[in-house]
Structures are given as C-alpha cells and as structure tokens.
Design an enzyme around this catalytic site. Structure first.
Site, PDB file in Angstrom:
ATOM      1  N   ALA B  91       0.844  -1.193   0.000  1.00  0.00           N
ATOM      2  CA  ALA B  91       0.000   0.000   0.000  1.00  0.00           C
ATOM      3  C   ALA B  91       0.875   1.237   0.000  1.00  0.00           C
ATOM      4  CB  ALA B  91      -0.897   0.009   1.235  1.00  0.00           C
ATOM      5  N   ASP B  92       0.515   2.227  -0.828  1.00  0.00           N
ATOM      6  CA  ASP B  92       1.234   3.493  -0.710  1.00  0.00           C
ATOM      7  C   ASP B  92       0.461   4.399   0.244  1.00  0.00           C
ATOM      8  OD1 ASP B  92       0.169   4.942  -3.904  1.00  0.00           O
ATOM      9  OD2 ASP B  92      -0.927   4.170  -2.177  1.00  0.00           O
ATOM     10  N   SER B  93       0.917   5.645   0.386  1.00  0.00           N
ATOM     11  CA  SER B  93       0.329   6.490   1.424  1.00  0.00           C
ATOM     12  C   SER B  93      -1.137   6.787   1.138  1.00  0.00           C
ATOM     13  CB  SER B  93       1.126   7.784   1.546  1.00  0.00           C
ATOM     14  OG  SER B  93       1.389   8.312   0.269  1.00  0.00           O
ATOM     15  N   ASP B  95      -3.207   4.791  -0.267  1.00  0.00           N
ATOM     16  CA  ASP B  95      -3.953   3.593   0.131  1.00  0.00           C
ATOM     17  C   ASP B  95      -4.204   3.576   1.620  1.00  0.00           C
ATOM     18  OD1 ASP B  95      -2.451   1.421  -2.298  1.00  0.00           O
ATOM     19  OD2 ASP B  95      -4.535   2.103  -2.123  1.00  0.00           O
TER      20      ASP B  95
END
Lengths: 134, 139
Positions: B91-93, B95
């Site tokens: 997950a990126d930020s 997400d």
C-alpha cells in the site's frame, strides 16, 4: 447564495512536496466525508456504493501521482476542490456524476451484446475492438 | 463489544428487583439500590471496561482485515496477521488514507488528522477503532 461554502482558506502555495502531499490527503479526506451527502443529493443508492465512489476518487488522484512540482500539485488540488464544491452544492446533475465517477473505462456506451452477436470472436479480436494498444 | 453488552444487561437486572420491591419508602429503596450498585454494579463494569479497552475484539480485527484485503485487492492466500504493516502489503500512502476512510465509514467514527498518520498496522487500526467506538458510546 450558494457560492462554495468551502472557499480556499489556506494560501495556495506549498513550499515542499511533503506539504503538498499532506494537502492532497486533506482534500481526499474532505471528499470522502462529503460522499454520504452526495449520494443523498443525486440519489445514487441504486447505482453505486460509497466505496465505489471513494475508489474512483482515489484512482483519479493516483493518475497524477507522478507529479513532483508542488505548484502543479497545488493547481490540481485547486481544481479538485472546485469540482468537489460544484458537486456538493448540486451545481451538477445526476448524469454528470454517473458518467464521470461511477462508470469505468468503458464509458457511457456499453456494448454488452458482443458475446451474443459474435461468440466466436477471439480474445485478440475483443482487444482489437476496444483499443489500438494492447 | 459483546462483553460490554453483557455487563449492561446484568446491571439492569440487578436494579429492577430492588426498584420493584420497595416503592413505599424512598429512603430504604435508595439504600437498597446503592447496595446493589456497590456489590455487583461497579466492580464488574470497571473490570470489563478495562478488559475491552486493552485489546481490540476479534470481530473488529476481522472486519479491519476484510477492508484492508478488499482495498489492496489482495489474493485470498496472502496471510494477513494483525501485525502486518500496510506498506509491507503493497500500500502506498494514499492507500493508507483510503483504508482509514473506509474504516471511518464502516464503523461510523471519525478519525483525527494526526492520529491517522500513526496507523501503520492492522492491530493499531483496530485498537484505535475500539477506543473511538467506546468514546462514541459514552457520549
């Protein structure tokens, strides 16, 4: 009467990328918190769910995720906030919302008869009909 | 959540017989009620509240895992423990923020800005949800 209850209160210039990033998240949170009222206004309960709309918002944010210039990010956030204000104050109509945020890449015209009309079509042909690049 | 409900039920049941029995003299009924309170009401309430606030219930953790899995589109076989970090799951930020918003919608709570930054694992999210739900129920 109804000009934009959410007028821009913060100065529109971010100094660093980090500040632009946090401003993006604030915008995303604001948009998500207004989703229940948007569903009520445009009567989207049969067509979409809140998670569907939230993921379409995040995919549009992610489309611009590669930008590194904070001023460009500020400009995009300003446009996004303007769009959010328009939607929240019912300046748009239901078909705008459905066409822009509920439907996916296939758009407004959906040809579901493809399987019935031409059942022998291969995967190659189906991809060819949709776009040039696959 | 289930343990909280159970204590509220026992509290009511301890109160009702005392109210029903003495309606003639207000003084004696009040003393009976206070007896009931001191004997079984307060200690069980306090101990159960302590138990719930320390660890999140398994249903909450389960729901959080479900939302994370759906958000990150994880295939069913990836293991999802309460200690797994969101970034480790890909997950990126954005997400992470979206997962927090999904949890807000699911549980009907609203998360503060600074506390959402500190959430990195499933367990932290579940604990914070428990705390906010309790605050909401108290209010």
């Amino acid at each position: 009467m109804a000009f934009t209850l959410r007028s821009v209160k913060v100065p529109p210039n971010s100094v660093t990328l980090e500040e632009a990033r946090s401003r993006t998240f604030d915008f995303f949170r604001k948009a998500c918190r207004s989703l229940p009222s948007v569903m009520e206004i445009y009567n989207l309960h049969d067509v979409a769910t809140i998670s569907h709309l939230r993921s379409s918002i995040s995919s549009q944010i992610r489309k611009n995720a590669h930008i590194t210039n904070p001023k460009v990010i500020d400009m995009l956030l300003f446009k996004g906030l303007e769009e959010l204000n328009n939607i929240a104050e019912h300046a748009k109509q239901r078909h705008h919302i459905i066409g822009q945020y509920v439907l996916g890449s296939e758009g407004l015209v959906q040809d579901h008869d493809q399987d019935r009309k031409d059942p022998g079509a291969s995967k190659f042909l189906k991809n060819f009909y949709t776009s040039n690049y696959f | 959540m289930a343990s909280l409900n159970a204590t509220s039920i026992t509290f009511e049941s301890s109160l009702k017989p005392s109210i029903g029995s003495t309606q003639v003299t207000g003084r004696s009924s009040r003393s009976l009620i206070s007896f009931g309170l001191s004997s079984n009401g307060f200690p069980t309430l306090r101990s159960s509240r302590f138990r719930v606030s320390c660890s999140a219930t398994p249903q909450t953790v389960e729901k959080v895992c479900e939302i994370v899995r759906k958000q990150l589109a994880l295939p069913a076989e990836t293991e999802l423990t309460p200690e797994s970090k969101f970034t480790a799951l890909g997950a990126d930020s954005l997400d992470t923020v979206e997962i927090v918003m999904g949890l807000e919608e699911e549980f009907g709570i609203s998360v503060e800005e600074e506390s959402s930054v500190t959430i990195t694992t499933v367990q932290e999210a579940a604990d914070m949800i428990e705390k906010l739900v309790q605050q909401k129920d108290k209010a």
